[in-house]
Design a protein around this motif. Structure first.
Motif, short mmCIF file in Angstrom:
data_model
loop_
_atom_site.label_atom_id
_atom_site.label_comp_id
_atom_site.label_asym_id
_atom_site.label_seq_id
_atom_site.Cartn_x
_atom_site.Cartn_y
_atom_site.Cartn_z
N ILE A 128 -7.57 -1.43 -0.33
CA ILE A 128 -7.30 0.00 -0.13
C ILE A 128 -8.50 0.90 -0.46
O ILE A 128 -8.45 2.10 -0.23
CB ILE A 128 -6.07 0.46 -0.94
N GLY A 163 -1.65 -3.44 -3.71
CA GLY A 163 -2.26 -3.13 -2.43
C GLY A 163 -3.23 -4.22 -2.01
O GLY A 163 -3.38 -5.25 -2.66
N ASP A 183 0.83 -1.21 0.00
CA ASP A 183 0.00 0.00 0.00
C ASP A 183 0.86 1.26 0.00
O ASP A 183 0.59 2.21 -0.73
CB ASP A 183 -0.91 0.03 1.25
#
Length: 358
Positions: A130, A127, A91
């Motif tokens: 997210i 990610g 992330d």
């Protein structure tokens, strides 16, 4: 592949060309063959070495493994195993990937090119969850630009048809999930361009599906037998389509398909990036119930698809391989593993439905 002249290929060259075509097709097609995988998180003390982990994955008959990073030592160890691999971009790296195409190029050079195809990397996950409320404002604007830069970095090495870029999202991306025929997304400003990207690149929509949380939050409306595939009669019939639903998993997947259709997305398949059941630490968490859920899930996805897409089987990644005692949150968060850190089983399960028993 262009030819610089019109001279016919010789026999040897023709053979090599045909072999390359066959290899290319087999690698590309292999992306869709991994039906049952396992998530390999490493937020635990004294986890086994990667050699033991690979042995356990093989004992489970796992088609694939999902990594939450791109650890070179793990990728090296997975060479030649035939296990499909999802590698991940963190992330915290998204903004750099979105703003700097060179970052994506260098990442592919470091974490993909030295290993592929000996290590059968099939997806790059950008990610994890997210687009959920706590992280969407920080990371949402960078998601699709980062994915495009990774796609172009793969295309620069002619890998874009063999390794797909995905973005696993939480089930809470569904603002409306009942009835399944009326599924609708929240965060449309981010989810729509994400799905357009997946449609263009012929990739899958990865969504994390956890019937456990729905049962824990509302055990009356989501009874245990409905959550763990034990219903012998439909829990309900969709009031619009009339389709019967025997389990929450199918209802959530079909709600996802309906939500995509609602915004004009018709050619993107669904994969489950995470699903599982905790074995200890809270309400309805037990090894026996986890075994029920996983065993029944395996048999269910092997048999076919959902009521709305009966012929379209959904690839699933089980969460997770190990209990992870360094995870933040309640005790249930630390107890999702099939194995303890000492490599003994929390409960018996086999991803091959022929040998999986209760």
């Amino acid at each position: 592949m262009s030819r610089k002249n019109s001279t016919p290929l010789g026999a040897d060259a023709t053979s090599i060309w045909l072999l390359l075509l066959i290899f290319s097709a087999s690698v590309s097609d292999s992306i869709g063959e991994d039906l049952l995988g396992v998530c390999y998180g490493e937020l635990g003390q004294d986890l086994p070495p990667i050699s033991t982990t690979i042995k356990l994955l093989k004992e489970l008959h796992a088609d694939a493994v999902r990594l939450y990073d791109a650890n070179p030592s793990v990728l090296t160890a997975l060479r030649g195993t035939g296990i499909g691999v999802i590698v991940s971009v963190l992330d915290s790296e998204l903004q750099d990937f979105a703003q700097n195409p060179t970052t994506a190029v260098l990442w592919v050079q470091k974490y993909v090119s030295p290993f592929y195809p000996s290590t059968r990397i099939t997806y790059i996950a950008v990610g994890n969850e997210i687009l959920s409320p706590g992280t969407v404002d920080e990371y949402g604007p960078h998601l699709v630009p980062a994915m495009w830069n990774l796609y172009h970095a793969l295309a620069g090495r002619r890998l874009q048809d063999h390794i797909k870029v995905v973005a696993p999202v939480s089930g809470d991306i569904l603002g409306t999930s009942w009835p399944p025929s009326k599924g609708a997304f929240s965060q449309l400003n981010y989810i729509h361009p994400l799905l357009r990207f997946l449609e263009y690149t012929k990739s899958k929509f990865f969504i994390n599906v956890y019937p456990y949380y729905a049962h824990r939050m509302n055990p009356v409306q989501v009874p245990l037998d409905y959550a763990v595939f034990l219903k012998t009669e439909p829990e309900f019939k969709d009031p619009i389509t009339g389709l019967p639903y025997y389990n929450l998993f199918d209802a959530m997947i079909d709600a996802t398909y309906s939500a995509m259709l609602d915004i004009g997305i018709t050619k993107v398949g669904v994969a489950v990036g995470e699903t599982g059941w905790p074995t200890a630490g809270g309400y309805a968490a037990s090894a026996r119930t986890a075994k029920l859920y996983i065993r029944n899930l395996i048999q269910h996805v092997q048999r076919g698809g959902t009521p709305n897409r009966p012929k379209e089987r959904v690839p699933v990644f089980l969460f997770s391989l190990y209990n992870e005692n360094e995870k933040i949150g309640p005790d249930t968060e630390k107890n999702w593993g099939i194995f303890y850190p000492n490599a003994t089983k929390v409960y018996d399960v086999d991803l091959d439905p022929v040998t999986s028993d209760l």
